[in-house]
Scaffold this motif. Structure first.
Motif, short mmCIF file in Angstrom:
data_model
loop_
_atom_site.label_atom_id
_atom_site.label_comp_id
_atom_site.label_asym_id
_atom_site.label_seq_id
_atom_site.Cartn_x
_atom_site.Cartn_y
_atom_site.Cartn_z
N PRO A 318 0.82 -1.22 0.00
CA PRO A 318 0.00 0.00 0.00
C PRO A 318 0.85 1.27 0.00
O PRO A 318 2.04 1.26 0.35
N ASN A 319 0.20 2.37 -0.38
CA ASN A 319 0.81 3.69 -0.33
C ASN A 319 2.04 3.80 -1.23
O ASN A 319 3.07 4.35 -0.84
N GLU A 320 1.94 3.27 -2.45
CA GLU A 320 2.99 3.41 -3.47
C GLU A 320 4.33 2.85 -3.00
O GLU A 320 5.38 3.50 -3.10
N CYS A 321 4.32 1.67 -2.44
CA CYS A 321 5.56 1.04 -1.94
C CYS A 321 5.81 -0.26 -2.70
O CYS A 321 4.90 -1.08 -2.87
N LEU A 322 7.04 -0.42 -3.18
CA LEU A 322 7.42 -1.61 -3.95
C LEU A 322 8.54 -2.34 -3.22
O LEU A 322 9.57 -1.74 -2.89
N GLU A 323 8.35 -3.63 -2.95
CA GLU A 323 9.39 -4.44 -2.32
C GLU A 323 10.09 -5.28 -3.39
O GLU A 323 9.44 -5.92 -4.22
N LEU A 324 11.42 -5.25 -3.37
CA LEU A 324 12.23 -6.05 -4.27
C LEU A 324 13.00 -7.08 -3.45
O LEU A 324 13.69 -6.73 -2.49
N ARG A 325 12.89 -8.34 -3.84
CA ARG A 325 13.69 -9.40 -3.22
C ARG A 325 14.72 -9.87 -4.24
O ARG A 325 14.37 -10.14 -5.39
N MET A 326 15.97 -9.95 -3.79
CA MET A 326 17.07 -10.21 -4.72
C MET A 326 18.02 -11.27 -4.17
O MET A 326 18.07 -11.51 -2.96
N LYS A 327 18.77 -11.85 -5.07
CA LYS A 327 19.84 -12.79 -4.73
C LYS A 327 21.15 -12.24 -5.28
O LYS A 327 21.19 -11.68 -6.38
N LYS A 328 22.22 -12.41 -4.49
CA LYS A 328 23.53 -11.96 -4.95
C LYS A 328 24.59 -12.92 -4.43
O LYS A 328 24.60 -13.27 -3.24
#
Length: 603
Positions: A318-328
């Motif tokens: 909500p509220n213009e929030c983007l979660e990114l999950r990454m591997k490195k």
């Protein structure tokens, strides 16, 4: 704020106080040392006579500029500072000082502005006097005498030159002008309203530092500030031994200007040695070594481009929030750290900082990005576009059979870097204050504590955490409410619910929809605002002095140092800092030897 509060504020920030005193002392010493030398030493007599009082001011400010230009570069060597910050041997005192690196960077920047103004104004008068003397416009002595003196000074001016000609035709003038222009653009684009609204402008203009430092290194090559040769000082032509009488051909003059005016007829180009190597070597010593360290730091960051992170999952909140999950590959982090992200599809030059919301115990790294600027909006649009392409490509493939890195989007990662939150685990009692999106670093910390407790490894670090979460509306609480619900539930199952005390505050008046929701959930276990069980959201802003006093008066907290960590706007940060100082100065609490130490997230 009374004197007692100021005293305790200084004690709570002792590392910053000591640095400021050393920094201020060095600036005063360097200015005074060069001012005294150029005002009194015999080898600068001809030059002082020509340019008057502007000379020592120009040289004193130049010495301070060298110092601050060195420090301002070292303050942003974030890879090297990050390595030191995370080292086991780095004491808390030095870690806290590193945490202020951005504030110290700004302090040095304003000092550079101040001394640049002094240096520029002093040389403006210097050039005015040189031109006036050379063209015979000064009536202090015969025009021919002054012309002879000016002609001998390494060709600073020639017949008919004006101030503007000197500015645009000499090495010193051109490099000085270049530095002034670069500094003006960097400072004006760093103003908060410009930096927040037009980050790209701030980012690009700040890289004018390359031009600035090149101009600084070559600034002294023009040899505009000249000293006399040893021969010209030792042949008996001029002596200033007793600082009262001046010797010219065995005749003593009480008036220094009279003696100097007589010397003008004997001055030749051989009387001057030029400062070229000496002044250039000073700049090399002060600026060259820090620039080399910065170059190493940039190479360390640049190499990380070759090990990008792969985005495996993107979640919209909500509220213009983007979660990114990454591997490195080879990824290691500590709780509460932050990274810089670069997306080559948007810009190959721009790097933007984001706090990690993942915990060290998790097998991925994650960030939550609020759509607050052109770059973040472009990133979301790019990721959404890539997700649609992949969904179309794998539309006939069951989700369980899709590859692990389904999205397979590459992002360059620079970091991770330490924050003040690293010190949280050195305190037995901790207060975390988050305003709005400032909750993200504490998500990582609380998850890490949660994992440690679940695995039975929480035998160090805080034994009590007070988490104040301030948000303007229920949507912001929705970003992490599911995470906190899981943490609080597991802690209750493990009979450790006393470890974390969550105190949400909604700072704006509720709208009609929120009021209706509250009315509908009266008598239910879950909070109407956050949706969390066993938690009650309070309305308005906390009275921080009262809150900290209540914490200090709890029996289990007496005699302990309490760390206060904050992530949010500067205005609230100042209020929290003052509140800590006020509580520390309270006579009743002083007897219990309980003290609050305040730190703010900076990146």
């Amino acid at each position: 704020m009374n004197l007692r509060e100021i005293k305790f504020r200084i004690v709570a920030h002792i590392e910053k106080t000591i640095f400021l005193l050393i920094w201020l002392g060095l600036n005063i010493f360097l200015f005074a040392y060069d001012y005294y030398n150029y005002e009194t030493l015999t080898k600068y007599s001809y030059l002082r006579y020509t340019v008057k009082a502007g000379l020592p001011f120009a040289r004193g400010s130049a010495a301070c500029l060298n110092l601050n230009c060195a420090l301002i570069v070292l303050c942003v060597c974030r890879s090297i500072l990050g390595k030191i910050h995370g080292a086991w041997w780095c004491p808390r005192f030095f870690r806290r000082l590193i945490n202020h690196n951005i504030a110290l960077h700004k302090l040095c920047a304003w000092s550079i502005v101040f001394h640049t103004i002094i240096h520029t104004m002093a040389h403006t008068f210097n050039v005015e006097y040189v031109v006036s003397y050379f063209n015979g416009e000064k009536e202090a002595a015969a025009a021919g005498q002054h012309s002879q003196l000016a002609q001998s000074m390494a060709g600073i001016a020639s017949s008919g030159d004006t101030q503007f000609m000197i500015l645009f035709t000499t090495v010193g003038g051109l490099t000085g002008l270049g530095m002034d222009i670069c500094l003006f653009l960097m400072v004006t684009s760093s103003i908060k309203i410009v930096r927040r609204s037009f980050f790209e402008v701030f980012w690009f203009t700040h890289h004018l530092f390359v031009v600035f430092f090149l101009c600084l290194i070559f600034h002294a090559f023009g040899q505009m500030v000249e000293s006399q040769t040893a021969a010209s000082r030792e042949n008996g032509t001029l002596t200033e031994g007793n600082k009262t009488y001046y010797n010219y051909e065995c005749h003593l003059y009480s008036d220094r200007s009279v003696a100097l005016s007589k010397l003008c007829n004997d001055v030749t180009a051989d009387s001057f040695s030029g400062p070229g190597y000496t002044n250039w070597s000073k700049s090399y010593f002060w600026v060259g070594i820090p620039l080399l360290i910065y170059l190493v730091d940039r190479i360390m960051r640049w190499t990380q481009r070759f090990n990008p992170a792969t985005v495996t999952k993107a979640i919209e909140w909500p509220n213009e929030c983007l979660e990114l999950r990454m591997k490195k590959q080879g990824w290691k982090q500590r709780a509460g750290q932050y990274i810089f992200i670069q997306c080559s599809a948007i810009s190959v030059l721009e790097w933007h900082p984001f706090t990690l919301t993942s915990a060290p115990e998790e097998d991925y790294l994650s960030v939550r990005i609020r759509q607050a600027g052109d770059w973040t909006k472009a990133l979301k649009a790019h990721i959404v576009s890539e997700m649609k392409k992949k969904e179309e490509e794998y539309k006939d493939v069951p989700e369980s059979e899709r590859p692990e890195h389904f999205l397979d989007l590459k992002l360059a990662i620079d970091g991770p870097y330490g924050t003040p939150s690293d010190d949280m685990f050195t305190y037995k009692r901790t207060v975390l204050v988050a305003a709005g999106v400032g909750c993200t670093p504490y998500a990582s910390i609380l998850k890490s504590v949660w994992y440690q407790i679940a695995s039975g490894q929480h035998d160090f670090g805080p034994k009590k955490i007070y988490f104040y979460w301030l948000a303007p509306n229920p949507k912001v609480f929705g970003w992490l409410s599911s995470l906190f619900a899981a943490i609080l539930k597991d802690l209750k199952d493990l009979e450790m619910e006393h470890l974390i005390e969550l105190k949400p505050f909604m700072t704006r008046p509720p709208d009609s929809a929120t009021v209706n929701n509250i009315a509908m959930m009266v008598g239910q276990e879950k909070d109407a605002i956050t949706g969390l069980s066993g938690v009650t959201t309070q309305f308005g802003r906390p009275n921080w002095v009262k809150e900290f006093t209540n914490i200090a008066e709890e029996p289990d907290n007496k005699g302990h140092d309490i760390g206060v960590f904050f992530c949010g706007p500067a205005m609230l940060s100042e209020l929290l800092d003052k509140s800590c100082s006020k509580v520390n100065a309270d006579d009743k609490l002083a007897e219990s030897k309980t003290m609050f130490f305040y730190q703010k997230e900076n990146f």
